[in-house]
Scaffold this motif. Sequence first.
Motif, PDB file in Angstrom:
ATOM      1  N   ASP A   1       0.856  -1.179   0.000  1.00 52.09           N
ATOM      2  CA  ASP A   1       0.000   0.000   0.000  1.00 52.09           C
ATOM      3  C   ASP A   1       0.896   1.233   0.000  1.00 52.09           C
ATOM      4  OD1 ASP A   1      -1.927   1.959   0.347  1.00 52.09           O
ATOM      5  OD2 ASP A   1      -2.312   1.450   2.450  1.00 52.09           O
TER       6      ASP A   1
ATOM      7  N   ASN B   1       0.079   4.161   0.498  1.00 52.50           N
ATOM      8  CA  ASN B   1      -0.359   5.140   1.504  1.00 52.50           C
ATOM      9  C   ASN B   1       0.207   4.847   2.881  1.00 52.50           C
ATOM     10  OD1 ASN B   1      -1.933   6.404  -0.418  1.00 52.50           O
ATOM     11  ND2 ASN B   1      -3.798   5.366   0.192  1.00 52.50           N
TER      12      ASN B   1
ATOM     13  N   ASN C   1      -2.313   7.011 -12.077  1.00 52.62           N
ATOM     14  CA  ASN C   1      -2.200   8.446 -11.795  1.00 52.62           C
ATOM     15  C   ASN C   1      -2.413   9.333 -13.012  1.00 52.62           C
ATOM     16  OD1 ASN C   1      -1.361   7.502  -9.308  1.00 52.62           O
ATOM     17  ND2 ASN C   1       0.799   7.899  -9.710  1.00 52.62           N
TER      18      ASN C   1
ATOM     19  N   ILE D   1     -13.884   9.180  -5.189  1.00 51.29           N
ATOM     20  CA  ILE D   1     -13.695   9.544  -3.772  1.00 51.29           C
ATOM     21  C   ILE D   1     -15.046   9.712  -3.090  1.00 51.29           C
ATOM     22  CG2 ILE D   1     -12.695  11.250  -2.195  1.00 51.29           C
ATOM     23  CD1 ILE D   1     -10.673   9.499  -3.921  1.00 51.29           C
TER      24      ILE D   1
ATOM     25  N   MET E   1       2.235   7.542  -6.740  1.00 53.59           N
ATOM     26  CA  MET E   1       0.946   7.029  -6.272  1.00 53.59           C
ATOM     27  C   MET E   1       0.628   7.605  -4.892  1.00 53.59           C
ATOM     28  SD  MET E   1       1.341   3.024  -7.413  1.00 53.59           S
ATOM     29  CE  MET E   1      -0.091   2.478  -6.484  1.00 53.59           C
ATOM     30  N   THR E   2       1.638   7.641  -4.012  1.00 54.83           N
ATOM     31  CA  THR E   2       1.447   8.198  -2.673  1.00 54.83           C
ATOM     32  C   THR E   2       1.000   9.649  -2.771  1.00 54.83           C
ATOM     33  OG1 THR E   2       3.174   6.738  -1.829  1.00 54.83           O
ATOM     34  CG2 THR E   2       2.596   8.637  -0.458  1.00 54.83           C
TER      35      THR E   2
ATOM     36  N   ALA F   1      -2.614   9.880  -4.181  1.00 56.79           N
ATOM     37  CA  ALA F   1      -3.598   9.510  -3.152  1.00 56.79           C
ATOM     38  C   ALA F   1      -3.752  10.634  -2.128  1.00 56.79           C
ATOM     39  CB  ALA F   1      -3.172   8.216  -2.467  1.00 56.79           C
TER      40      ALA F   1
ATOM     41  N   ASN G   1      -5.602  13.656  -3.630  1.00 60.90           N
ATOM     42  CA  ASN G   1      -7.015  13.384  -3.886  1.00 60.90           C
ATOM     43  C   ASN G   1      -7.764  12.884  -2.653  1.00 60.90           C
ATOM     44  OD1 ASN G   1      -7.613  13.822  -6.886  1.00 60.90           O
ATOM     45  ND2 ASN G   1      -5.655  12.751  -6.907  1.00 60.90           N
TER      46      ASN G   1
ATOM     47  N   PHE H   1      -7.502  10.144  -0.695  1.00 58.07           N
ATOM     48  CA  PHE H   1      -7.960   8.757  -0.669  1.00 58.07           C
ATOM     49  C   PHE H   1      -8.230   8.331   0.768  1.00 58.07           C
ATOM     50  CE2 PHE H   1      -6.159   6.596  -4.745  1.00 58.07           C
ATOM     51  CZ  PHE H   1      -6.620   7.642  -5.526  1.00 58.07           C
TER      52      PHE H   1
ATOM     53  N   TYR I   1      -4.077   2.301  -1.676  1.00 58.54           N
ATOM     54  CA  TYR I   1      -3.717   2.402  -3.094  1.00 58.54           C
ATOM     55  C   TYR I   1      -2.522   1.485  -3.284  1.00 58.54           C
ATOM     56  CZ  TYR I   1      -2.972   4.862  -7.618  1.00 58.54           C
ATOM     57  OH  TYR I   1      -2.842   5.188  -8.946  1.00 58.54           O
TER      58      TYR I   1
END
Length: 185
Positions: free
Chosen positions: A22, A24, A47, A60, A92-93, A96, A99, A101, A105
Motif C-alpha cells: 500500500d 499510503n 495516476n 472519492i 501514487m502516494t 492519493a 485526492n 484517498f 492504493y
Amino acid sequence: MARTPSNMLALDTIAPDFFLPDTNSNEWKSFNDVKGNHGTVVMFICNHCPFVLHVIEEIIRVANDYRVQGIGFVAISSNDVLNYPEDAPDKMTEFAFNNKFSFPYLYDESQETAKKYDAACTPDFYLFNAQNKLVYRGQLDDSRPKNGIPTNGNDLRGAIDSLLYNRSVNPLQKPSIGCNIKWKN
C-alpha cells in the motif's frame, strides 16, 4: 487517448486474492485486509490516465458515501512504471494524498493481480458481495472525458445499493472504458 473496454470477468467469480504494498501506509494488504462487511470494491486505476482523472472526484465521493455502510474499497495500479514513471509508487502516494484517498492504493509491480482480475483498462471496477462473489464489474457511470455527461457514479452506486438493500444486481452491466493497462514487454 486509447479507448479500451473492460474484459467483464464472469459474475460469481470469487475475488482473486492479492498481497500488495500500500503506497499510503507502507504496509502490505490482502483482499481480506481491505474487504468490507457487506461488500468490496476493487478498482484498477493509475495516476496519469485522463479517464481516471475525469472521474477521480466521484470515485472519492462513492468511497466516502459507502465505506460507512460496510463497503470496503481498494485501488490498484498495475502499470509498467519503467515506461510510465508518472505511475511509480512515490507518485501514487502523492496522487492519493492530493485526492484525499480514504482507502489503500496498492502497487501491482508484477501485474499478476491485474491478470487474475482480467483487468484491461483504467478505471476498471469490480464489486464483490460479503461472500466475495463478483456481483458487478464495469463502468462507474456513462461520463467520459469531453462527452458532456456529468459524473455521478450511477452504475456503481446502483450495484452497491442493490447489494446493501438485498436486491438483485442488474446483470446487464456496461464495460468501463479507459486507457489500457500499460503491460510490461
